[in-house]
Design an enzyme around this catalytic site. Structure first.
Site, PDB file in Angstrom:
ATOM      1  N   SER A   1      35.928  41.791  34.381  1.00 50.49           N
ATOM      2  CA  SER A   1      34.739  41.924  35.225  1.00 50.49           C
ATOM      3  C   SER A   1      33.632  42.574  34.423  1.00 50.49           C
ATOM      4  O   SER A   1      33.882  43.234  33.405  1.00 50.49           O
ATOM      5  CB  SER A   1      35.045  42.778  36.447  1.00 50.49           C
ATOM      6  OG  SER A   1      35.075  44.133  36.070  1.00 50.49           O
ATOM      7  N   LYS A   2      32.423  42.371  34.879  1.00 47.80           N
ATOM      8  CA  LYS A   2      31.265  42.960  34.208  1.00 47.80           C
ATOM      9  C   LYS A   2      31.420  44.467  34.152  1.00 47.80           C
ATOM     10  O   LYS A   2      31.013  45.110  33.199  1.00 47.80           O
ATOM     11  CB  LYS A   2      29.993  42.623  34.981  1.00 47.80           C
ATOM     12  CG  LYS A   2      29.386  41.319  34.531  1.00 47.80           C
ATOM     13  CD  LYS A   2      27.871  41.450  34.361  1.00 47.80           C
ATOM     14  CE  LYS A   2      27.315  40.248  33.643  1.00 47.80           C
ATOM     15  NZ  LYS A   2      27.073  39.106  34.507  1.00 47.80           N
ATOM     16  N   ARG A   3      32.042  45.004  35.195  1.00 42.29           N
ATOM     17  CA  ARG A   3      32.132  46.463  35.293  1.00 42.29           C
ATOM     18  C   ARG A   3      32.885  47.078  34.109  1.00 42.29           C
ATOM     19  O   ARG A   3      32.592  48.170  33.678  1.00 42.29           O
ATOM     20  CB  ARG A   3      32.798  46.863  36.614  1.00 42.29           C
ATOM     21  CG  ARG A   3      31.924  47.808  37.429  1.00 42.29           C
ATOM     22  CD  ARG A   3      32.504  48.025  38.803  1.00 42.29           C
ATOM     23  NE  ARG A   3      32.660  46.759  39.498  1.00 42.29           N
ATOM     24  CZ  ARG A   3      33.708  46.444  40.239  1.00 42.29           C
ATOM     25  NH1 ARG A   3      34.713  47.282  40.350  1.00 42.29           N
ATOM     26  NH2 ARG A   3      33.774  45.281  40.856  1.00 42.29           N
TER      27      ARG A   3
ATOM     28  N   GLY B   1      32.580  46.395  31.257  1.00 42.39           N
ATOM     29  CA  GLY B   1      31.727  46.427  30.071  1.00 42.39           C
ATOM     30  C   GLY B   1      31.751  45.133  29.279  1.00 42.39           C
ATOM     31  O   GLY B   1      31.040  44.984  28.306  1.00 42.39           O
TER      32      GLY B   1
END
Ligand code: GLU
Length: 493
Positions: A252-254, A256
């Site tokens: 996920s983007k979260r 990084g």
């Protein structure tokens, strides 16, 4: 029988890594078998349609060199390849199911379904349609149609037994039929659902192998029962393992790591490195090997090599591969790729008036080992194109603030000026001589100062090589400027 695989994206957003990885497996297996690779656009969800999504998808595939044999732009005799242009076909086959009793109109309103869902939740019952409309009498149907003139069509799933099948990755899989829902095949807006449209198309397009994400595994019973009800032969099923981050969590983007494929294209990865990386994310040739050319991938790729444990998206591994691919390019090839990137960053005119192409080739040779992403080139090589660069502050503290800094710059300028033959060895001799002239304890002091003066940086390619490319006039001018800078610095202290 020709092996035919389709990549079937829904144009609901920019493609993510997982989409393109699926396309890579489709493409490689189709090419491995000398079969067909088809691009089909699953644009039946009008509410989630996103402008530009398909373009990104096609740009990504083309960039990776994965040209489809049939699909948008390419044509083919099994088209159209947009599901939104195939509605008549879906209606034709839905009617066949209605006629044979394997599908039925469902008139239940949103409100009723919502109530049903709440009740199921309150009673801790599994969610799903309660089949109210499955066995309506003719009168009941007429009455219901008056209340809801836009019914959906649902598939009547078998209620007993199990639906079992073999998946290339997961092996033998089975699901209890009683837990299956009578899912919608045609929505109230007349569009088919994914489940229905994809099996109709897979059949009509002669798809032999369906390669798709693991999230579709639990939908396979729906598809198998549809195939059976239609009297069609199902394809070979290949459900790909999930892609996780190095932290073991869903990508996920979260965490990084960008999941958007276009980001990787834009930041200067090489298509072949990306292909190598994605192909080996969830597939193994069985050997302990990381580099595969496109030809080798096509030759070695088999469905049996797909791993049945989650694949790991490891950015460090991607960068490592990318570095190797950059270094495998010829200087000319790399220069061709760098040219537009350098131009976009304003690095066009050689600082010494040289022929731009010749100069770019020399610059490329010097930075080939020092860049990973192509987009790093302008920053790495800026001083070849401009005199207007800042000195690295750390370097300034170390080399330009030393007591000998002003005198050293003077010696460097004079010794360089005196070089008749601007060759690597004579440049080196002049720089070293500057250290000797001042009795400095180490030649390196002159080397570091000269690097900072001529490039603004504390690291980079071989100093004498880069000075050779910059030319004598530029180097002397820059060393003199650095001398003035050191003098100012000394005054200020
Ligand atoms: N349109 C589906 C998706 O984008 C395709 C799944 C499949 O390959 O069947 O996930």
């Amino acid at each position: 029988m020709t092996v035919r695989l389709r990549f079937a994206p829904s144009p609901t957003g920019s493609p993510h890594i997982g989409n393109i990885r699926t396309a890579v497996f489709d493409y490689l297996y189709a090419r491995h078998c000398g079969g067909d690779f088809i691009l089909r656009v699953e644009d039946t969800d009008r509410t989630r349609y996103q402008e530009g999504s398909l373009e990104d998808m096609m740009t990504g595939l083309r960039w990776m060199g994965m040209q489809w044999d049939e699909g948008p732009d390419a044509g083919g005799d099994k088209g159209p390849y947009f599901q939104s242009q195939r509605l008549e076909l879906y209606h034709k086959y839905a009617k066949r199911l209605l006629d044979s009793g394997r599908a039925y109109y469902c008139y239940c309103t949103k409100e009723r379904l919502e109530e049903m869902r709440k009740e199921q939740e309150a009673n801790h019952m599994p969610p799903g349609y309660d089949r109210k409309c499955r066995n309506l009498t003719e009168e009941e149907r007429e009455a219901a149609a008056k209340e809801n003139p836009n019914p959906v069509i649902r598939f009547a799933m078998k209620r007993e037994g199990r639906t079992e099948f073999d998946d290339i990755v997961r092996g033998h899989v089975g699901f209890d039929n009683e837990l299956q829902d009578d899912f919608i095949i045609i929505k109230a807006d007349g569009f088919p659902t994914y489940h229905f449209a994809s099996i109709v198309d897979d059949h009509l397009m002669g798809i032999t192998h369906v390669v798709r994400g693991e999230e579709w595994l639990s939908s396979a019973p729906k598809h198998l029962q549809l195939y059976e009800a239609m009297g069609w032969e199902p394809p070979v099923w290949v459900h790909l393992p999930l892609i996780l981050g190095t932290d073991g969590k869903k990508l996920s983007k979260r965490s990084g790591t960008s999941t958007t494929f276009i980001d990787y294209m834009k930041s200067g990865y090489l298509p072949d490195a990306m292909l190598n990386f994605l192909a080996t994310m969830g597939w193994s040739s069985g050997e302990d090997r990381k580099l595969f050319s496109r030809e080798e991938l096509i030759k070695d790729f088999t469905l049996e090599g797909i791993t049945n444990h989650p694949a790991i998206f490891d950015l460090a591994k991607l960068n490592d591969l990318q570095g190797e691919y950059v270094r495998m390019l010829s200087v000319e090839e790399l220069a061709d790729m760098l040219e537009p990137i350098m131009a976009a960053a304003g690095c066009v005119k050689p600082v010494n008036g040289d022929d731009p192409r010749e100069y770019l080739l020399k610059v490329t040779e010097l930075i080939q080992d020092r860049i990973v992403l192509l987009n790093e080139a302008p920053e790495t090589a800026n001083y070849f194109y401009t005199d207007d660069f800042d000195y690295d502050p750390k370097g300034v503290r170390k080399h330009f603030s030393a007591d000998h800094a002003v005198a050293l710059a003077e010696r460097l300028a004079e010794n360089l000026e005196a070089v008749n033959n601007w060759t690597h060895d004579d440049i080196e001799a002049a720089v070293r001589k500057s250290a000797h002239d001042l009795d400095l304890p180490k030649d390196a002091l002159a080397i570091h100062a000269a690097r900072l003066a001529t490039t603004g940086k504390t690291g980079g390619p071989g100093l004498f090589e880069l000075m050779l490319v910059l030319g004598k006039d530029v180097c002397v001018k820059r060393v003199r400027r650095a001398g003035n800078y050191c003098a100012e610095l000394a005054k200020g202290e």
